[in-house]
Write an enzyme that holds these catalytic residues in place. Structure first.
Site, short mmCIF file in Angstrom:
data_model
loop_
_atom_site.label_atom_id
_atom_site.label_comp_id
_atom_site.label_asym_id
_atom_site.label_seq_id
_atom_site.Cartn_x
_atom_site.Cartn_y
_atom_site.Cartn_z
CG ASP A 38 4.15 -13.83 -21.28
OD1 ASP A 38 3.41 -14.60 -21.92
OD2 ASP A 38 4.22 -12.61 -21.50
CD GLU A 194 4.64 -16.48 -28.74
OE1 GLU A 194 4.98 -15.34 -29.10
OE2 GLU A 194 3.46 -16.78 -28.47
#
Length: 530
Positions: A38, A194
């Site tokens: 991420d 997302e």
């Protein structure tokens, strides 16, 4: 003749200018190895800063620095105090999800979600090395947050929602929500839209997000609008990054997505994103966790960004780079001579600090046994660091001060509390016994054991893509002997589940009972081969 000379001079000048913009060619992916998913990135002048997820590990949110986007050095963590990061209730792959890092008006911001306690928050610092502020909490139920400072002076929280990406105005000083939530775009129809980031460029708001889930169908997609709240049109090239297609199906890198974009000082654009390296002999398994990768981006004025030409990447990237500025290599051996651990070491959840000492015996790390075991989602007595390559050798010298059969210490390869391999020393019927223990889901057993003479032993683990080999030596000068081998795949994400990667740990446990047992570690070494 004069025209030929002019053309030659022009070509030389053009080459000289381009060589200043892109001074070198080629780099290797991933740029940050081991469990570092991420990624989010920002640039301040000629310095780049990057943050990744850390889930249930403490300190939280590692911060990295680079001058060239290729070579990175960890400079600290965002969350280093218990008051910033409560992880007592964090299960495996709980804790901190999907941070963003931004710079605005002299302040660095890290925006994140603690899914195990508190929800969405952001912290600020004037120096990315820290110290960072206490969290400013934002009462929006979501994950994967970012902050956008719009040109009208307003500040917006950008997050993932069940149906797509939401934008909400907040007070940046307090974190208070001061406007309604707006659902602005759901992506191109992939599951789990997302990881949203919004960029203002050429009069458009570009909304980048991840789709498909952070597995083999992962991707990055992008839309744009003249207005922040939409409507957003989808890029005709979507997904702009994915290996979930015919071109990417045989690539040793899979699961690419969850991306962030940054523009260098020379106006070139780049994308950082997660992916994972698979071992292909067992079909597809990955044990290192999701790592951070880099790709060049062509983003023409008023156009759409194109990632590395066709939206795929490779381990060896033969593309122009910024002038490379590597850092000094980290020593392979840690002697535990300093009064604090270096930044690559982490604890599993908030540590019980009195269980650790680097000063009680100078040059040794002392770990006092905790009643909690590696099988429990608790605050175990362990320090750990990432496995960053399939091929590695990790070793330590350990002395165990224990008198009861419930007391043990050693090295572990841990994916989570239900999947780990332990090379440990303990007492059995008054004798010192070295054991190789397996924990895979509901199965737990001793794979091998060996009685040894003393309580001081050298432990070593060798890794390859398919096997872990566990070895020991009873003296500093004696040859290492093999105790056993285990398959790597049972520590893979495909088997164990979750969002992390294999960590190499030093630990001590008294298995549910009060204890005064201590383990002393003289040194630790970690060497890798690509």
């Amino acid at each position: 003749m004069k025209n030929i000379l002019k053309i030659a001079l022009f070509i030389c000048l053009l080459f000289a200018c381009s060589s200043q913009v892109f001074a070198q060619t080629g780099y290797k992916n991933p740029i940050i190895k081991g469990f570092n998913p991420d990624p989010s990135i920002c640039r301040v002048d000629n310095d780049f800063y990057l943050v990744t997820s850390s889930f249930e590990y403490f300190p939280g949110l590692p911060i990295y620095h680079s001058k060239d986007l290729v070579n990175w050095q960890q400079i600290g963590h965002c969350l280093t105090r218990d008051s910033q990061l409560p992880l007592q209730n964090a299960q495996a792959s709980g804790g901190l999800y999907a941070p963003s890092i931004r710079y605005h008006d002299g302040l660095f911001y890290v925006i994140c979600t603690n899914v195990s306690g508190g929800g969405n928050f952001y912290c600020t610092a004037t120096n990315p090395k820290g110290p960072w502020s206490e969290p400013i909490w934002v009462d929006i139920k979501s994950i994967d947050p970012d902050i956008l400072w719009d040109e009208d002076g307003r500040t917006y929280f950008v997050t993932q929602g069940d149906e797509g990406i939401r934008v909400t105005e907040i007070d940046i000083k307090t974190g208070k929500v001061i406007g309604p939530e707006h659902l602005v775009w759901g992506g191109i129809g992939g599951r789990f839209p997302e990881a949203p980031h919004i960029y203002k460029k050429d009069g458009y708001y570009y909304l980048l997000l991840g789709e498909g889930g952070t597995e083999y169908m992962h991707s990055a997609t992008i839309g744009r609008s003249k207005h922040l709240l939409g409507p957003y049109e989808s890029c005709p090239l979507n997904p702009i990054l994915t290996h979930a297609n015919r071109i990417g199906q045989g690539n040793p890198i899979q699961g690419v997505g969850h991306a962030d974009l940054v523009q260098a000082a020379n106006s070139s654009w780049w994308m950082v994103f997660l992916g994972f390296r698979v071992t292909q002999a067992y079909s597809y398994y990955h044990i290192l966790g999701r790592e951070t990768f880099l790709a060049p981006v062509d983003w023409p004025e008023d156009g759409w960004p194109q990632v590395n030409g066709n939206g795929t990447i490779s381990l060896n990237m033969e593309v122009p780079t910024l002038p490379l500025q590597p850092f000094a290599e980290t020593p392979a051996r840690t002697e535990f001579n300093d009064n604090q651990l270096s930044v690559e070491w982490q604890y599993l959840r908030n540590p019980t600090r009195e269980n650790y000492s680097l000063t009680e015996r100078k040059g040794w790390l002392r770990i006092s046994a905790s009643p909690y075991t590696l099988d429990e989602a608790k605050t175990v007595s362990m320090i750990c660091r990432r496995q960053t390559e399939h091929n590695f050798v990790a070793a330590t010298n350990m002395e165990l001060s224990a008198s009861n059969e419930n007391e043990e210490a050693g090295m572990t390869l841990i994916q989570n509390n239900t999947h780990h391999y332990d090379l440990l020393l303990k007492k059995v019927k008054g004798q010192n016994v070295l054991q190789l223990r397996v924990k895979v889901g509901s199965l737990s057993y001793i794979a091998a054991e060996k009685q040894i003479k003393g309580n001081n032993i050298n432990l070593q683990i060798e890794g390859t893509p398919l096997k872990y080999t566990f070895l020991y030596s009873e003296t500093e000068t004696s040859t290492y002997k093999e105790l056993g081998q285990l398959d790597t795949r049972y520590l893979s994400t495909e088997v164990a589940g979750g969002f992390t990667g294999v960590m190499i740990g030093l630990y001590a446990s008294s298995n549910g009972k009060a204890s005064k047992a201590k383990a002393w570690f003289d040194w630790f070494s970690y060497e890798t081969k690509e």
